[in-house]
Motif scaffolding. Structure first.
Motif, PDB file in Angstrom:
ATOM      1  N   TRP A  21     -13.635 -25.319 -30.786  1.00 20.62           N
ATOM      2  CA  TRP A  21     -13.359 -26.419 -31.716  1.00 20.62           C
ATOM      3  C   TRP A  21     -12.177 -27.250 -31.248  1.00 20.62           C
ATOM      4  O   TRP A  21     -12.212 -28.487 -31.306  1.00 20.62           O
ATOM      5  CB  TRP A  21     -13.088 -25.837 -33.107  1.00 20.62           C
ATOM      6  N   ALA A  22     -11.130 -26.599 -30.778  1.00 25.40           N
ATOM      7  CA  ALA A  22      -9.916 -27.307 -30.369  1.00 25.40           C
ATOM      8  C   ALA A  22     -10.168 -28.260 -29.208  1.00 25.40           C
ATOM      9  O   ALA A  22      -9.453 -29.255 -29.044  1.00 25.40           O
ATOM     10  CB  ALA A  22      -8.820 -26.308 -29.995  1.00 25.40           C
ATOM     11  N   LEU A  46     -12.061 -32.997 -29.410  1.00 24.17           N
ATOM     12  CA  LEU A  46     -10.967 -33.742 -30.024  1.00 24.17           C
ATOM     13  C   LEU A  46     -11.409 -34.667 -31.144  1.00 24.17           C
ATOM     14  O   LEU A  46     -10.614 -35.012 -32.023  1.00 24.17           O
ATOM     15  CB  LEU A  46     -10.214 -34.536 -28.950  1.00 24.17           C
ATOM     16  N   GLN A  47     -12.677 -35.072 -31.135  1.00 21.91           N
ATOM     17  CA  GLN A  47     -13.143 -35.990 -32.183  1.00 21.91           C
ATOM     18  C   GLN A  47     -13.476 -35.271 -33.490  1.00 21.91           C
ATOM     19  O   GLN A  47     -13.678 -35.931 -34.524  1.00 21.91           O
ATOM     20  CB  GLN A  47     -14.351 -36.793 -31.702  1.00 21.91           C
ATOM     21  N   ASP A  48     -13.538 -33.957 -33.474  1.00 26.08           N
ATOM     22  CA  ASP A  48     -13.837 -33.193 -34.695  1.00 26.08           C
ATOM     23  C   ASP A  48     -12.536 -32.949 -35.461  1.00 26.08           C
ATOM     24  O   ASP A  48     -11.824 -31.974 -35.230  1.00 26.08           O
ATOM     25  CB  ASP A  48     -14.495 -31.860 -34.333  1.00 26.08           C
ATOM     26  N   THR A  49     -12.243 -33.850 -36.376  1.00 29.51           N
ATOM     27  CA  THR A  49     -10.979 -33.771 -37.131  1.00 29.51           C
ATOM     28  C   THR A  49     -11.256 -33.783 -38.638  1.00 29.51           C
ATOM     29  O   THR A  49     -10.503 -34.378 -39.412  1.00 29.51           O
ATOM     30  CB  THR A  49     -10.051 -34.932 -36.754  1.00 29.51           C
ATOM     31  N   LYS A  63      -8.233 -32.596 -40.710  1.00 32.35           N
ATOM     32  CA  LYS A  63      -6.908 -32.990 -40.211  1.00 32.35           C
ATOM     33  C   LYS A  63      -5.931 -33.340 -41.326  1.00 32.35           C
ATOM     34  O   LYS A  63      -4.774 -32.899 -41.317  1.00 32.35           O
ATOM     35  CB  LYS A  63      -7.033 -34.179 -39.251  1.00 32.35           C
ATOM     36  N   SER A  64      -6.360 -34.109 -42.304  1.00 28.67           N
ATOM     37  CA  SER A  64      -5.440 -34.561 -43.349  1.00 28.67           C
ATOM     38  C   SER A  64      -4.881 -33.402 -44.160  1.00 28.67           C
ATOM     39  O   SER A  64      -3.761 -33.470 -44.665  1.00 28.67           O
ATOM     40  CB  SER A  64      -6.134 -35.560 -44.278  1.00 28.67           C
ATOM     41  N   TYR A 110      -3.438 -30.447 -40.483  1.00 28.84           N
ATOM     42  CA  TYR A 110      -2.560 -30.831 -39.368  1.00 28.84           C
ATOM     43  C   TYR A 110      -2.378 -32.350 -39.332  1.00 28.84           C
ATOM     44  O   TYR A 110      -2.616 -32.999 -38.314  1.00 28.84           O
ATOM     45  CB  TYR A 110      -3.096 -30.294 -38.025  1.00 28.84           C
ATOM     46  N   PRO A 122      -1.137 -34.073 -33.395  1.00 25.25           N
ATOM     47  CA  PRO A 122      -2.372 -34.471 -32.702  1.00 25.25           C
ATOM     48  C   PRO A 122      -3.188 -33.235 -32.352  1.00 25.25           C
ATOM     49  O   PRO A 122      -2.633 -32.214 -31.937  1.00 25.25           O
ATOM     50  CB  PRO A 122      -1.854 -35.169 -31.440  1.00 25.25           C
ATOM     51  N   LYS A 123      -4.490 -33.319 -32.527  1.00 32.10           N
ATOM     52  CA  LYS A 123      -5.318 -32.156 -32.224  1.00 32.10           C
ATOM     53  C   LYS A 123      -5.145 -31.709 -30.769  1.00 32.10           C
ATOM     54  O   LYS A 123      -5.206 -30.518 -30.469  1.00 32.10           O
ATOM     55  CB  LYS A 123      -6.790 -32.464 -32.521  1.00 32.10           C
ATOM     56  N   SER A 124      -4.892 -32.646 -29.894  1.00 30.79           N
ATOM     57  CA  SER A 124      -4.700 -32.330 -28.477  1.00 30.79           C
ATOM     58  C   SER A 124      -3.449 -31.487 -28.229  1.00 30.79           C
ATOM     59  O   SER A 124      -3.288 -30.900 -27.154  1.00 30.79           O
ATOM     60  CB  SER A 124      -4.606 -33.621 -27.661  1.00 30.79           C
TER      61      SER A 124
END
Length: 221
Positions: free
Chosen positions: A101-102, A105-108, A111-112, A115, A119-121
């Motif tokens: 999953w990590a 990068l477009q799977d967020t 996120k809100s 994290y 940034p997921k990266s």
């Protein structure tokens, strides 16, 4: 009273039953009063989907970890508090799920909530995701405290699995009461043989863990 407990235990174990490796136990067989909410069994986690390897709400740990958690629970209960487990033994297949999953990068999706400021990266670099986890050795737990009268979790200043500085145990971005709650959990865990992880207020590993170099992959069921 004893018969009622045995009936409860039988029903619980009918849903949580497999031949565990030697030295592993279901926590409820040692202390059924400890609450649990395995987040990776549900969609309520930083990925937003159930995680590979989680089949039932069963807390599995090494026997020594279970006995120590029971002792801590007994000490806390005298003060009107109790433990609540978010994660314990975690199969390697679940860790592999996190890693896959990590890298997308477009799977967020979450996120809100989990994290917003990282940034997921950067999740690997900052230590929130790793290819190996102490949880897979069976003696690491993610947990919080609850009020025994209300059943509610104590306010720790950030949610479980929130990736960011606010989750660091000594974060300055929390209130005095939130810090006191964190220290209550931290101090009793440290006093009873657990060591903390400095990025997460909820994460503790038994110092003398029996499988310090072994990463297991049997499912949570």
């Amino acid at each position: 009273m004893k018969n009622s407990f045995l009936i409860f235990l039988f029903i619980s174990l009918s849903f949580c039953a497999q031949n565990l490796p030697k030295e592993f136990v279901y926590l409820e067989t040692i202390d059924a009063s400890i609450k649990s909410e395995l987040r990776y069994l549900s969609k309520n986690n930083f990925i937003g989907k159930p995680i590979d390897g989680y089949k039932n709400n069963c807390v599995i740990v090494t026997n020594e970890t279970a006995k120590t958690l029971k002792k801590i629970q007994q000490l806390l209960s005298k003060k009107g508090f109790g433990l609540k487990i978010f994660d314990a033994y975690r199969p390697q297949q679940a860790v592999n799920h996190f890693v896959r999953w990590a890298k997308v990068l477009q799977d967020t999706l979450m996120k809100s909530a989990y994290y917003p400021n990282v940034p997921k990266s950067e999740l690997f670099k900052q230590g929130y995701i790793a290819s190996k986890s102490g949880h897979s050795r069976g003696s690491t737990v993610d947990l919080t405290l609850i009020n025994l009268n209300t059943g509610k979790e104590l306010d720790m200043g950030s949610p479980y699995d929130f990736f960011g500085e606010k989750s660091h145990p000594f974060s300055k971005n929390i209130t005095k009461k939130q810090r006191e709650n964190r220290m209550l959990l931290r101090n009793i865990m440290l006093a009873n043989g657990f060591k903390p992880y400095e990025n997460e207020w909820w994460h503790f590993t038994l110092k003398n863990e029996p499988f310090s170099n072994t990463y297991f992959n049997f499912p949570v069921k």
